[in-house]
Design a protein around this motif. Structure first.
Motif, short mmCIF file in Angstrom:
data_model
loop_
_atom_site.label_atom_id
_atom_site.label_comp_id
_atom_site.label_asym_id
_atom_site.label_seq_id
_atom_site.Cartn_x
_atom_site.Cartn_y
_atom_site.Cartn_z
N SER A 71 0.83 -1.20 0.00
CA SER A 71 0.00 0.00 0.00
C SER A 71 0.87 1.26 0.00
O SER A 71 2.07 1.21 0.27
N LYS A 72 0.25 2.38 -0.28
CA LYS A 72 0.96 3.66 -0.25
C LYS A 72 1.48 3.94 1.16
O LYS A 72 2.55 4.52 1.32
N LEU A 73 0.73 3.56 2.16
CA LEU A 73 1.16 3.77 3.54
C LEU A 73 2.41 2.96 3.86
O LEU A 73 3.30 3.44 4.56
N GLU A 78 8.22 2.84 4.90
CA GLU A 78 9.57 2.37 4.56
C GLU A 78 10.51 3.56 4.30
O GLU A 78 11.67 3.53 4.68
N LYS A 79 9.99 4.59 3.65
CA LYS A 79 10.82 5.79 3.41
C LYS A 79 11.21 6.45 4.73
O LYS A 79 12.34 6.90 4.89
N GLN A 80 10.27 6.52 5.66
CA GLN A 80 10.58 7.12 6.96
C GLN A 80 11.63 6.30 7.69
O GLN A 80 12.53 6.86 8.33
#
Length: 88
Positions: A71-73, A78-80
């Motif tokens: 999902s986008k979340l 993962e980026k955070q």
């Protein structure tokens, strides 16, 4: 011993690969193996004789795999995590 899990695994393989010629064989000693019907009408054996749990794991890993849905979340999380630096 019930073979429902084994037959369901073969059905999933058929859907993933788009090839309806996969099948399973259960031998007299209760072991399973995967087969493929060839163009000449012969059955090609694709796996050794395995217990049910081992057979299901083998079939699930065999052939093309379906990509896992993300999902986008999940991507944002993962980026955070990547931005955070481990404390030294």
């Amino acid at each position: 011993m019930r073979s429902t899990r084994a037959s369901a695994a073969v059905d999933r393989l058929k859907r993933r690969s788009g090839n309806p010629d996969y099948s399973m064989v259960r031998s007299a000693d209760g072991l399973f193996y995967l087969t493929l019907m060839t163009d000449s009408g012969d059955m090609e054996r694709l796996s050794p004789s395995l217990e049910q749990d081992e057979f299901v794991a083998y079939v699930n890993a065999y052939g093309p795999q379906t990509p896992k849905k993300v999902s986008k979340l999940d991507v944002a999380f993962e980026k955070q995590l990547a931005k955070k630096k481990p404390a030294s």
